[in-house]
Design a protein around this motif. Structure first.
Motif, mmCIF file in Angstrom:
data_model
loop_
_atom_site.group_PDB
_atom_site.id
_atom_site.type_symbol
_atom_site.label_atom_id
_atom_site.label_comp_id
_atom_site.label_asym_id
_atom_site.label_seq_id
_atom_site.Cartn_x
_atom_site.Cartn_y
_atom_site.Cartn_z
ATOM 1 N N GLN A 1 -57.145 41.815 -42.670
ATOM 2 C CA GLN A 1 -57.491 40.865 -43.730
ATOM 3 C C GLN A 1 -58.696 41.346 -44.529
ATOM 4 O O GLN A 1 -58.786 41.103 -45.730
ATOM 5 C CB GLN A 1 -57.782 39.484 -43.140
ATOM 6 C CG GLN A 1 -56.558 38.780 -42.620
ATOM 7 C CD GLN A 1 -56.907 37.447 -41.976
ATOM 8 O OE1 GLN A 1 -58.070 37.125 -41.752
ATOM 9 N NE2 GLN A 1 -55.881 36.658 -41.680
ATOM 10 N N LYS A 2 -59.617 42.038 -43.879
ATOM 11 C CA LYS A 2 -60.817 42.534 -44.554
ATOM 12 C C LYS A 2 -60.511 43.704 -45.490
ATOM 13 O O LYS A 2 -61.333 44.049 -46.330
ATOM 14 C CB LYS A 2 -61.858 42.992 -43.527
ATOM 15 C CG LYS A 2 -62.448 41.869 -42.710
ATOM 16 C CD LYS A 2 -63.424 42.416 -41.680
ATOM 17 C CE LYS A 2 -63.984 41.306 -40.819
ATOM 18 N NZ LYS A 2 -64.936 41.823 -39.808
ATOM 19 N N GLU B 1 -57.799 40.422 -38.016
ATOM 20 C CA GLU B 1 -58.969 40.164 -38.870
ATOM 21 C C GLU B 1 -59.342 41.410 -39.670
ATOM 22 O O GLU B 1 -59.699 41.313 -40.853
ATOM 23 C CB GLU B 1 -60.160 39.729 -38.020
ATOM 24 C CG GLU B 1 -60.016 38.354 -37.406
ATOM 25 C CD GLU B 1 -61.146 38.028 -36.440
ATOM 26 O OE1 GLU B 1 -62.240 38.652 -36.555
ATOM 27 O OE2 GLU B 1 -60.950 37.165 -35.585
ATOM 28 N N ALA C 1 -64.888 49.073 -44.310
ATOM 29 C CA ALA C 1 -65.149 48.950 -45.744
ATOM 30 C C ALA C 1 -65.074 50.313 -46.428
ATOM 31 O O ALA C 1 -64.551 50.431 -47.538
ATOM 32 C CB ALA C 1 -66.526 48.313 -45.970
ATOM 33 N N ASP D 1 -67.418 47.429 -39.054
ATOM 34 C CA ASP D 1 -67.179 46.762 -40.342
ATOM 35 C C ASP D 1 -67.500 47.697 -41.505
ATOM 36 O O ASP D 1 -66.782 47.742 -42.499
ATOM 37 C CB ASP D 1 -68.011 45.483 -40.462
ATOM 38 C CG ASP D 1 -67.415 44.309 -39.699
ATOM 39 O OD1 ASP D 1 -66.200 44.320 -39.431
ATOM 40 O OD2 ASP D 1 -68.182 43.383 -39.382
#
Length: 143
Positions: free
Chosen positions: A74-75, A71, A21, A17
Motif C-alpha cells: 500500500q505504501k 501494508e 520509499a 520504510d
C-alpha cells in the motif's frame, strides 16, 4: 546497466520504510521496473518437539508477516504497487534467506534499510551489513 528488477528487504523498521520509499521512487520513473518486497519470518533453531509446540506462535508470526507485506504494498503507490510482488520467507537468518532468494531470481539491485546501529552492534548484528558483504548483486542501503 538497466535496473528493472528490484528487491527490497522489508521489516518493521524506519530504515525499511526508507528502503521501500527509495524503491518506489526508482520504479516510478521506470515503467519497466518490477519490485519484489521480501520479509523473512525469523524462525529459531528448534528440534521437532519444540517446533510442534511452537506451531501456533509460528502461524501468528507468518500472519503478522503477511499483514506487514500488505501494508508495504500500500505504501508503494498505486502505479508501482501494480508492478510489485510480496514474498514471505522463513528461516533462522534473514540475510542468508535473502541471499538465497537473490540466487534464485534475476535481480538487478537489492535495497535495504539501515537500522542506525553503530560500532560493534552494527558489525555483529546488522542484516544490512551482512547483505552488503554477501550479496552477489549491488546493494543500496537507505539511511
Amino acid at each position: 546497466m538497466a535496473v528493472n528488477k528490484l528487491l527490497v528487504a522489508f521489516d518493521e523498521s524506519e530504515g525499511a520504510d526508507r528502503a521501500l520509499a527509495m524503491a518506489a521512487s526508482l520504479a516510478a520513473v521506470n515503467p519497466e521496473a518490477h519490485v519484489d518486497v521480501v520479509y523473512v519470518v525469523p524462525i529459531p533453531l528448534l528440534d521437532e518437539t519444540q517446533m510442534a509446540n511452537f506451531k501456533d506462535i509460528l502461524d501468528m508470526m507468518i500472519s503478522d508477516g503477511e499483514d506487514l507485506l500488505a501494508e508495504a504494498e500500500q505504501k508503494m503507490g498505486e502505479d508501482v504497487a501494480a508492478r510489485t510482488d510480496s514474498l514471505l520467507l522463513t528461516g533462522t537468518n534473514p540475510a542468508t534467506e535473502i541471499v538465497k532468494l537473490i540466487g534464485q531470481r534475476d535481480y538487478d539491485l537489492l535495497i535495504v534499510g539501515n537500522r542506525g546501529l553503530s560500532g560493534l552492534k552494527e558489525y555483529m548484528g546488522s542484516v544490512s551489513h551482512k547483505l552488503l558483504h554477501a550479496s552477489p548483486i549491488p546493494v543500496l542501503i537507505a539511511k
